[in-house]
Design a protein around this motif. Sequence first.
Motif, PDB file in Angstrom:
ATOM      1  N   ASN A 175       0.816  -1.210   0.000  1.00 55.85           N
ATOM      2  CA  ASN A 175       0.000   0.000   0.000  1.00 55.85           C
ATOM      3  C   ASN A 175       0.849   1.259   0.000  1.00 55.85           C
ATOM      4  O   ASN A 175       0.463   2.280  -0.583  1.00 55.85           O
ATOM      5  N   ALA A 176       2.010   1.186   0.656  1.00 53.43           N
ATOM      6  CA  ALA A 176       2.922   2.329   0.629  1.00 53.43           C
ATOM      7  C   ALA A 176       3.441   2.552  -0.794  1.00 53.43           C
ATOM      8  O   ALA A 176       3.558   3.701  -1.252  1.00 53.43           O
ATOM      9  N   CYS A 177       3.754   1.474  -1.491  1.00 54.47           N
ATOM     10  CA  CYS A 177       4.186   1.586  -2.892  1.00 54.47           C
ATOM     11  C   CYS A 177       3.077   2.207  -3.752  1.00 54.47           C
ATOM     12  O   CYS A 177       3.340   3.041  -4.633  1.00 54.47           O
ATOM     13  N   TRP A 178       1.861   1.780  -3.493  1.00 52.11           N
ATOM     14  CA  TRP A 178       0.718   2.331  -4.224  1.00 52.11           C
ATOM     15  C   TRP A 178       0.616   3.838  -3.974  1.00 52.11           C
ATOM     16  O   TRP A 178       0.453   4.639  -4.915  1.00 52.11           O
ATOM     17  N   ALA A 179       0.722   4.242  -2.712  1.00 52.41           N
ATOM     18  CA  ALA A 179       0.620   5.653  -2.371  1.00 52.41           C
ATOM     19  C   ALA A 179       1.760   6.453  -2.998  1.00 52.41           C
ATOM     20  O   ALA A 179       1.549   7.561  -3.506  1.00 52.41           O
ATOM     21  N   VAL A 180       2.964   5.897  -2.983  1.00 53.04           N
ATOM     22  CA  VAL A 180       4.108   6.576  -3.601  1.00 53.04           C
ATOM     23  C   VAL A 180       3.888   6.717  -5.109  1.00 53.04           C
ATOM     24  O   VAL A 180       4.201   7.753  -5.702  1.00 53.04           O
ATOM     25  N   MET A 181       3.323   5.697  -5.720  1.00 56.38           N
ATOM     26  CA  MET A 181       3.051   5.746  -7.153  1.00 56.38           C
ATOM     27  C   MET A 181       2.080   6.883  -7.483  1.00 56.38           C
ATOM     28  O   MET A 181       2.262   7.612  -8.464  1.00 56.38           O
ATOM     29  N   VAL A 182       1.059   7.045  -6.646  1.00 59.31           N
ATOM     30  CA  VAL A 182       0.084   8.113  -6.877  1.00 59.31           C
ATOM     31  C   VAL A 182       0.707   9.475  -6.573  1.00 59.31           C
ATOM     32  O   VAL A 182       0.541  10.434  -7.331  1.00 59.31           O
ATOM     33  N   CYS A 183       1.431   9.563  -5.459  1.00 60.06           N
ATOM     34  CA  CYS A 183       2.036  10.840  -5.059  1.00 60.06           C
ATOM     35  C   CYS A 183       3.105  11.296  -6.042  1.00 60.06           C
ATOM     36  O   CYS A 183       3.363  12.491  -6.188  1.00 60.06           O
ATOM     37  N   GLY A 184       3.738  10.336  -6.711  1.00 65.07           N
ATOM     38  CA  GLY A 184       4.798  10.692  -7.641  1.00 65.07           C
ATOM     39  C   GLY A 184       4.303  11.199  -8.975  1.00 65.07           C
ATOM     40  O   GLY A 184       5.048  11.222  -9.954  1.00 65.07           O
ATOM     41  N   SER A 185       3.044  11.650  -9.030  1.00 64.61           N
ATOM     42  CA  SER A 185       2.443  12.076 -10.291  1.00 64.61           C
ATOM     43  C   SER A 185       2.765  13.514 -10.661  1.00 64.61           C
ATOM     44  O   SER A 185       2.315  13.984 -11.700  1.00 64.61           O
ATOM     45  N   LYS A 218       7.082  -1.666  -8.873  1.00 58.98           N
ATOM     46  CA  LYS A 218       7.682  -1.240 -10.139  1.00 58.98           C
ATOM     47  C   LYS A 218       6.979  -0.003 -10.680  1.00 58.98           C
ATOM     48  O   LYS A 218       7.610   0.919 -11.194  1.00 58.98           O
ATOM     49  N   GLY A 219       5.647   0.030 -10.536  1.00 64.29           N
ATOM     50  CA  GLY A 219       4.892   1.201 -10.988  1.00 64.29           C
ATOM     51  C   GLY A 219       5.308   2.452 -10.239  1.00 64.29           C
ATOM     52  O   GLY A 219       5.392   3.540 -10.815  1.00 64.29           O
ATOM     53  N   ALA A 220       5.556   2.300  -8.931  1.00 66.41           N
ATOM     54  CA  ALA A 220       5.983   3.445  -8.124  1.00 66.41           C
ATOM     55  C   ALA A 220       7.346   3.949  -8.586  1.00 66.41           C
ATOM     56  O   ALA A 220       7.572   5.155  -8.708  1.00 66.41           O
ATOM     57  N   LEU A 221       8.251   3.010  -8.841  1.00 62.13           N
ATOM     58  CA  LEU A 221       9.591   3.396  -9.308  1.00 62.13           C
ATOM     59  C   LEU A 221       9.511   4.117 -10.653  1.00 62.13           C
ATOM     60  O   LEU A 221      10.120   5.177 -10.842  1.00 62.13           O
ATOM     61  N   ASP A 222       8.742   3.559 -11.567  1.00 67.93           N
ATOM     62  CA  ASP A 222       8.605   4.176 -12.894  1.00 67.93           C
ATOM     63  C   ASP A 222       7.971   5.560 -12.802  1.00 67.93           C
ATOM     64  O   ASP A 222       8.382   6.497 -13.505  1.00 67.93           O
ATOM     65  N   LYS A 223       6.960   5.698 -11.932  1.00 68.25           N
ATOM     66  CA  LYS A 223       6.268   6.987 -11.807  1.00 68.25           C
ATOM     67  C   LYS A 223       7.203   8.052 -11.238  1.00 68.25           C
ATOM     68  O   LYS A 223       7.201   9.193 -11.706  1.00 68.25           O
ATOM     69  N   LEU A 224       7.998   7.678 -10.246  1.00 71.33           N
ATOM     70  CA  LEU A 224       8.945   8.641  -9.682  1.00 71.33           C
ATOM     71  C   LEU A 224       9.940   9.108 -10.739  1.00 71.33           C
ATOM     72  O   LEU A 224      10.251  10.293 -10.840  1.00 71.33           O
ATOM     73  N   LEU A 225      10.439   8.166 -11.500  1.00 72.88           N
ATOM     74  CA  LEU A 225      11.418   8.524 -12.522  1.00 72.88           C
ATOM     75  C   LEU A 225      10.783   9.319 -13.653  1.00 72.88           C
ATOM     76  O   LEU A 225      11.377  10.269 -14.168  1.00 72.88           O
ATOM     77  N   ASP A 226       9.558   8.952 -14.025  1.00 68.33           N
ATOM     78  CA  ASP A 226       8.884   9.666 -15.114  1.00 68.33           C
ATOM     79  C   ASP A 226       8.550  11.105 -14.737  1.00 68.33           C
ATOM     80  O   ASP A 226       8.355  11.953 -15.620  1.00 68.33           O
TER      81      ASP A 226
END
Length: 801
Positions: free
Chosen positions: A505-515, A547-555
Amino acid sequence: VNTKLSRQLHPPHKHIYFFLYCFDPLSVESKKAATVVLLLNSTEEDVLAKACDAIYKFASKGDENKLMLLELGAVEPLFKLISHEDPIVRRNATMVLGIMTSNNDVKKLLRELDVTNSVIARLVPEEDIIIHEFASLCLAHMAVEYTSKVQIFEQGGLEPLIRLLSSPDPDVKKNSAECIYHLVQDFQSRAAVRELNGISSLLELLKSEYPVIQLLALKTFGVITNDRETRVMLRENQGLDHLLKILETKEFNDLHVEALAVIANCLEDLDTMQLIQEKGGLKKLLSFAEISTIPEFQKNAAKAIAKTAYDPENRKILHEQEVEKCLVILLGADNDGTKVAASQAVSAMSENLASKDTLGIQGIPQLVQLLSSDNEEVNEAAATALVNLTTSHPSNASVVAEVDGIEPLINLLSAKRDGAVANAATVLMNMATQEPLRISIQNHGVMNAIVEPLHSTNSIVQSKAALTVAAISCDADARTELRNAGGLVALVKLLHSRHDEVRRNACWAVMVCGSDEPTAAELCRLGALDILEEINLSTGRKNNFSKGALDKLLDNNLPQKYSQMGYLSCNNIIADGFYDYGQVKPGVKLLSLEELTAQELDDHLAVVLKRKGKKEEEKPKEEEVVEPVASKVQMEVIPEKTLWLPPFDPILPEYITEASKAILPLATTKEQVVALAQFVVDKMGGPIERDKLHEFSWELHISEIEFELKCNVVPIGKINKGTFYHRALLFKVIADRIGIGCSLISGEYNRAWNEVKLVDDSPHGIPGLLLPPQEYVVDLMYKPGHLMKQRSAEIDHYKRI
């Protein structure tokens, strides 16, 4: 109860009056207890009997007298006398021991003396009823303690006690029932009661004229009906009729609570549920609960509904009987225990969709009121019910908002009980699936309130808080609020969690926050990238969102992505403030642009900046159509301090305007790519012969710009002599602005290149045939605009020295 146990006691006095008749007609009066205790060692039966009788009267006066007798050593000789061959001595000694065991110190000594076997022996049919009465009383007192309970069971005490339930003496029945009640707290005794046919004997006690006996029988049933086998036997022995009759009798209102507890257990079985419904008992039960003024009865009624509702078939029956109306009434009761039980029943009934609809309309207003209760258990139970009512039910979630439930839910995020916090977060998450509700929740300050639960040490709270962040952070303002409140620190910390669900869930939240770029940059600064990389390398720790969180942060942090991965896709649109720092190794911190600008001038490779100047901001509106709006660089508001801005680049906007006018009118993408390549080459020093590349002194030119600016950060527009990686970056920047899709790849030794996807012309004779796009590398050095097909020798030569 006016049984023999309530015989009139003798008037209180301080001494034992003991009259001993000897052969001569002379009476001897003893006023000291010690003297009488000594007589317990007499060999004369008459003396023993009268001594025991005197001690009985003395001990009956209170606990102080029992303690005195204990200190005088009366217990051990009394224990021996309960097995005396003379029936009168035996009876009187048993009476004394029976009343003395109410004292805890006496019980302790009796356990040490292991008296249970001798006392059980006094329960045989041949013994006097009075012996039965006080022997069973002794066992009832002893059975309160676990060790004695085990001893009574193992030494066969249960069978004679069940037999004595049919005694003609009410005191014997009462004491035996009380002892059995204590014994059945252990599961072995519960099974033995069934095997010894104790069910029917206990049912007979329900007909007793003494309420205390009825109550003990009901309390015993309340324990043993936790076992399904007992419930079946009770049903087969028409026990439900007895129970319902008690509920229907107003004179038995002091028994209603316990009777209801037994019925609650029985209702767990579908067969029993259907039988009670057929007899009209269920409707009566709900009616009693609605009109009852006894808090305990209402609470037990709600508990009964909750227990019953865990079975899906039972939920259907309860719904048909309109149980929701009863529950809404119970939610408004004055008793906190009833409110908790009613909320739990609502939670259970919410599994039935029809009930969920009904309770959503009628029950949610009551539950929202309970969220503000002073009782934390009530808060938690109400929040739990709201979780079940709003899960996968948008209309119920809307009702919560309509009755002003958002504020009390947010207030609960700081509650002391972890369950209340977790449930409140879950309700908010359920509501946030609807955009209007999400905006309303955000406007109530949820992002500041959710920070504390993120710091919780409870894994469930952490998990639910992270989910709430993921549900609400799809809004840029919400992400800014979370960032300013320090919530990202806690979120990154949760990535380290050993709990799979918390980490997921933390990864999910990071993925959303990294938008967005500012939040993604802050997450990277806090170390989220390194943690996510570590997670994704672990087969046991990676999850659907890591992986989605990592990609979103980098993108959304393209300088970090390009420095770390050496690659930007066609979807990675370079925004204002992008800089090429060069390759960094994993774990090495990427300095911010402000930090790089503040460094002293050195001889390292320049940091190439893409930053447009003020002129672009003043361009006419018609030009804004040509160039998409650039993303903003993160600007932290610092009171009384000048905002930092990247170095000014007045030339880049002119390049973009010029390229747009010249290239966009071209008919095909291929023509646009070639033209843009020629444009970039012209601005970066022209084409270079492959053999004379070493003569192209671009390093000196870059050094001159650094010296001029007194800075290691060089705006891309000021570079007139650029090599591979300067040209590839400029190509990507302009291509992104005019809508040409291309990627940017960094190689070794200052090499970089752009890849584009183009569709070749259809083969002759097959009009309309669409071929799949082919990847090409654009030559920006030797043959400007030349397109090299992938996996060709010339591409290898272009990419490498």
